[in-house]
Design a protein around this motif. Structure first.
Motif, mmCIF file in Angstrom:
data_model
loop_
_atom_site.group_PDB
_atom_site.id
_atom_site.type_symbol
_atom_site.label_atom_id
_atom_site.label_comp_id
_atom_site.label_asym_id
_atom_site.label_seq_id
_atom_site.Cartn_x
_atom_site.Cartn_y
_atom_site.Cartn_z
ATOM 1 N N THR A 191 0.844 -1.209 0.000
ATOM 2 C CA THR A 191 0.000 0.000 0.000
ATOM 3 C C THR A 191 0.870 1.246 0.000
ATOM 4 O OG1 THR A 191 -1.564 -1.216 1.385
ATOM 5 C CG2 THR A 191 -1.924 1.145 1.185
ATOM 6 N N PHE A 192 1.913 1.227 0.819
ATOM 7 C CA PHE A 192 2.766 2.409 0.930
ATOM 8 C C PHE A 192 3.620 2.628 -0.325
ATOM 9 C CE2 PHE A 192 2.870 2.907 5.872
ATOM 10 C CZ PHE A 192 1.497 3.097 5.848
ATOM 11 N N PHE A 193 3.835 1.563 -1.091
ATOM 12 C CA PHE A 193 4.540 1.734 -2.368
ATOM 13 C C PHE A 193 3.744 2.657 -3.305
ATOM 14 C CE2 PHE A 193 7.248 -2.355 -2.226
ATOM 15 C CZ PHE A 193 8.401 -1.622 -1.991
ATOM 16 N N VAL A 194 2.428 2.613 -3.169
ATOM 17 C CA VAL A 194 1.596 3.477 -4.022
ATOM 18 C C VAL A 194 1.931 4.942 -3.731
ATOM 19 C CG1 VAL A 194 -0.776 4.136 -4.607
ATOM 20 C CG2 VAL A 194 -0.240 1.733 -4.109
ATOM 21 N N ASN A 195 2.158 5.252 -2.459
ATOM 22 C CA ASN A 195 2.495 6.627 -2.077
ATOM 23 C C ASN A 195 3.921 7.006 -2.454
ATOM 24 O OD1 ASN A 195 0.018 6.690 -0.792
ATOM 25 N ND2 ASN A 195 0.872 6.091 1.191
ATOM 26 N N SER A 196 4.843 6.054 -2.342
ATOM 27 C CA SER A 196 6.250 6.383 -2.593
ATOM 28 C C SER A 196 6.611 6.194 -4.064
ATOM 29 C CB SER A 196 7.163 5.559 -1.682
ATOM 30 O OG SER A 196 6.922 4.173 -1.826
ATOM 31 N N ILE A 197 6.751 4.944 -4.518
ATOM 32 C CA ILE A 197 7.166 4.765 -5.924
ATOM 33 C C ILE A 197 6.051 5.137 -6.903
ATOM 34 C CG2 ILE A 197 8.934 3.030 -5.372
ATOM 35 C CD1 ILE A 197 7.090 0.904 -6.475
ATOM 36 N N GLY A 198 4.789 5.090 -6.425
ATOM 37 C CA GLY A 198 3.656 5.480 -7.282
ATOM 38 C C GLY A 198 3.649 6.960 -7.610
ATOM 39 N N HIS A 199 4.502 7.743 -6.917
ATOM 40 C CA HIS A 199 4.627 9.165 -7.236
ATOM 41 C C HIS A 199 5.992 9.486 -7.832
ATOM 42 C CE1 HIS A 199 1.005 11.413 -5.901
ATOM 43 N NE2 HIS A 199 0.727 10.213 -5.442
ATOM 44 N N LEU A 200 6.781 8.427 -8.104
ATOM 45 C CA LEU A 200 8.103 8.637 -8.695
ATOM 46 C C LEU A 200 8.216 7.992 -10.072
ATOM 47 C CD1 LEU A 200 10.452 7.930 -5.644
ATOM 48 C CD2 LEU A 200 10.164 10.130 -6.795
ATOM 49 N N PHE A 201 7.568 6.820 -10.198
ATOM 50 C CA PHE A 201 7.697 6.053 -11.442
ATOM 51 C C PHE A 201 6.319 5.777 -12.041
ATOM 52 C CE2 PHE A 201 11.017 4.660 -8.415
ATOM 53 C CZ PHE A 201 12.124 5.186 -9.063
ATOM 54 N N GLY A 202 6.330 5.064 -13.151
ATOM 55 C CA GLY A 202 5.067 4.638 -13.760
ATOM 56 C C GLY A 202 4.725 5.436 -14.991
ATOM 57 N N THR A 203 3.757 4.894 -15.721
ATOM 58 C CA THR A 203 3.345 5.514 -16.985
ATOM 59 C C THR A 203 2.151 6.433 -16.754
ATOM 60 O OG1 THR A 203 1.975 3.589 -17.389
ATOM 61 C CG2 THR A 203 4.171 3.567 -18.355
ATOM 62 N N LYS A 204 1.887 7.246 -17.775
ATOM 63 C CA LYS A 204 0.771 8.184 -17.670
ATOM 64 C C LYS A 204 -0.089 8.064 -18.925
ATOM 65 C CE LYS A 204 3.634 11.556 -15.170
ATOM 66 N NZ LYS A 204 3.452 11.126 -13.817
ATOM 67 N N GLU A 205 -0.772 6.917 -19.050
ATOM 68 C CA GLU A 205 -1.588 6.693 -20.252
ATOM 69 C C GLU A 205 -2.646 7.773 -20.454
ATOM 70 O OE1 GLU A 205 -0.800 4.301 -18.158
ATOM 71 O OE2 GLU A 205 -0.486 2.383 -19.156
ATOM 72 N N LEU A 206 -3.123 8.295 -19.320
ATOM 73 C CA LEU A 206 -4.181 9.303 -19.419
ATOM 74 C C LEU A 206 -3.612 10.697 -19.199
ATOM 75 C CD1 LEU A 206 -6.690 7.161 -17.448
ATOM 76 C CD2 LEU A 206 -7.048 7.896 -19.786
ATOM 77 N N GLY A 207 -2.339 10.847 -19.563
ATOM 78 C CA GLY A 207 -1.668 12.119 -19.343
ATOM 79 C C GLY A 207 -2.373 13.298 -19.989
ATOM 80 N N GLU A 208 -3.047 13.009 -21.111
ATOM 81 C CA GLU A 208 -3.733 14.115 -21.797
ATOM 82 C C GLU A 208 -4.905 14.673 -20.995
ATOM 83 O OE1 GLU A 208 -5.435 10.350 -23.827
ATOM 84 O OE2 GLU A 208 -3.693 10.904 -22.648
ATOM 85 N N TYR A 209 -5.350 13.884 -19.982
ATOM 86 C CA TYR A 209 -6.478 14.344 -19.173
ATOM 87 C C TYR A 209 -6.038 14.740 -17.767
ATOM 88 C CZ TYR A 209 -9.200 12.264 -22.872
ATOM 89 O OH TYR A 209 -9.716 11.945 -24.076
#
Ligand SMILES: [Zn+2]
Ligand SMILES: [Zn+2]
Length: 295
Positions: A191-209
Motif C-alpha cells: 500500500t505504501f509503495f503506491v504513495n512512494s514509488i507510485g509518485h516517482l515512477f510509472g506511466t501516464k496513459e491518461l496524461g492528456e487528461y
C-alpha cells in the motif's frame, strides 16, 4: 527509544524472523494468500474508494461492514485513513502532502510519515461527512483493539486447525507469524509503495487528461496486480472520484470487480466512473477541488 512508533515498526519487522522458528505449511500459505487478497480489496474498496472518495453510495449497515473490512488492513481507523488520504489529494506533491517523495525523503514518503507522533491524530475537519456516525467514530478510536482481536482470531484459527488436523503441520504461532505479522508487513508495504514509488515512477496513459497541477503520479502494472487496482495511480489522480481505477480494458482492477458485484447485489449504488463527455469540464474545474469533498 524516544519514538514509540519507530520502535513498534522495528519490532514488527523483527517478529517476522520468528518464521524460521515456527516453520511453514501449505495450509498456512493458502490462508496467507487468502488474507492478503481480502485485505487488499478491503483497503481499496472500503477505505480508499468509499471512505476517502465516496465513489459509490451504500446503506449505513453496509458502510459499517466496509469499515470492518477495510479495518483489517492494519492502517488505523477509516476516519484517520480517509482524512490523511484526502489531505494527500488536496496538496498532492506540494507542501502539506503527508507522504510525497517530492517534498520529503523516500523513506518519509514510504513509511516515515506514519511514524511521526502528529500523524497518529485523526483530522476530523477532513471527514465531517463520516464523523457524525457514532459507530464509525468509536471504531476509528478503538481500532487497535480490533487489530488485537484479529490477531487473536488468527492464532485461535491456527491452533484449532492443528487440534483437528495435526497432519497439516500448522499451529497457532505459525499462523500468527505468517498470516498476521508477515501478511501485515507485505500488505502495508505494498500500500505504501503506491504513495512512494507510485509518485516517482510509472506511466501516464491518461496524461492528456491530467486534472491536477503538476501531477507526478504514475501507473505501475505489477503494483496494481498486487494491490487490487491501487497501482493505477495516475488514473486515480486523474479521476479521484471514480470507483473504477483500472480504466482501460487491460488494466486489471480487482477492487472495481467487487464494487460491480456489490452493485448487482444492490448493496451499493450510484457507482461513479469517468464520463467521457464531461472529461474536459472536469479537468478545467480541477477534479481535486470539485469532486473530492462532494458528498
Ligand atoms: Zn497519490
Ligand atoms: Zn485517492
Amino acid at each position: 527509544m524516544k519514538n514509540k512508533l519507530l520502535l513498534r515498526l522495528i519490532i514488527s519487522h523483527l517478529l517476522a524472523l520468528f518464521a524460521f522458528k515456527v516453520g511453514v505449511s501449505s495450509i498456512t500459505l493458502i490462508i496467507f494468500i487468502f488474507f492478503l487478497i481480502l485485505r487488499s480489496v478491503g483497503l481499496t474498496v472500503a477505505y480508499h474508494r468509499y471512505f476517502a472518495h465516496r465513489s459509490f453510495k451504500t446503506s449505513r449497515f453496509f458502510q459499517f461492514i466496509l469499515a470492518l473490512w477495510g479495518g483489517l488492513s492494519a492502517q488505523r481507523g477509516p476516519l484517520w485513513w480517509a482524512a490523511k488520504h484526502r489531505t494527500h489529494h488536496k496538496y498532492s506533491d506540494q507542501p502539506g502532502d503527508p507522504h510525497s517523495p517530492h517534498v520529503d525523503s523516500f523513506f518519509t514518503s514510504h513509511i516515515g510519515w506514519a511514524l511521526k507522533a502528529e500523524s497518529m491524530e485523526t483530522d476530523y475537519s477532513m471527514v465531517k461527512d463520516f464523523k457524525k456516525y457514532p459507530e464509525l467514530f468509536y471504531f476509528n478510536k478503538f481500532h487497535d483493539l480490533y487489530m488485537l482481536s484479529f490477531a487473536l482470531f488468527i492464532y485461535v484459527m491456527g491452533a484449532t486447525i492443528n487440534h483437528y488436523y495435526p497432519e497439516l503441520g500448522t499451529s497457532g504461532a505459525q499462523m500468527l507469524v505468517w498470516v498476521y505479522v508477515i501478511n501485515t508487513l507485505v500488505h502495508v508495504h505494498l500500500t505504501f509503495f503506491v504513495n512512494s514509488i507510485g509518485h516517482l515512477f510509472g506511466t501516464k496513459e491518461l496524461g492528456e487528461y491530467k486534472c491536477e497541477r503538476d501531477d507526478k503520479s504514475g501507473n505501475i502494472a505489477w503494483l496494481a496486480l498486487l494491490t487490487a487496482g491501487e497501482g493505477w495511480h495516475h488514473n486515480h489522480h486523474t479521476f479521484p472520484y471514480s470507483a473504477r481505477i483500472g480504466i482501460k480494458w487491460y488494466q486489471i482492477d480487482l477492487g472495481y470487480l467487487f464494487i460491480k458485484a456489490f452493485e448487482k447485489l444492490n448493496l451499493v449504488w450510484n457507482v461513479k466512473t469517468p464520463k467521457k463527455e464531461t472529461l474536459d469540464e472536469i479537468c478545467q474545474l480541477n477534479a481535486l477541488d470539485k469532486y473530492i469533498h462532494k458528498v
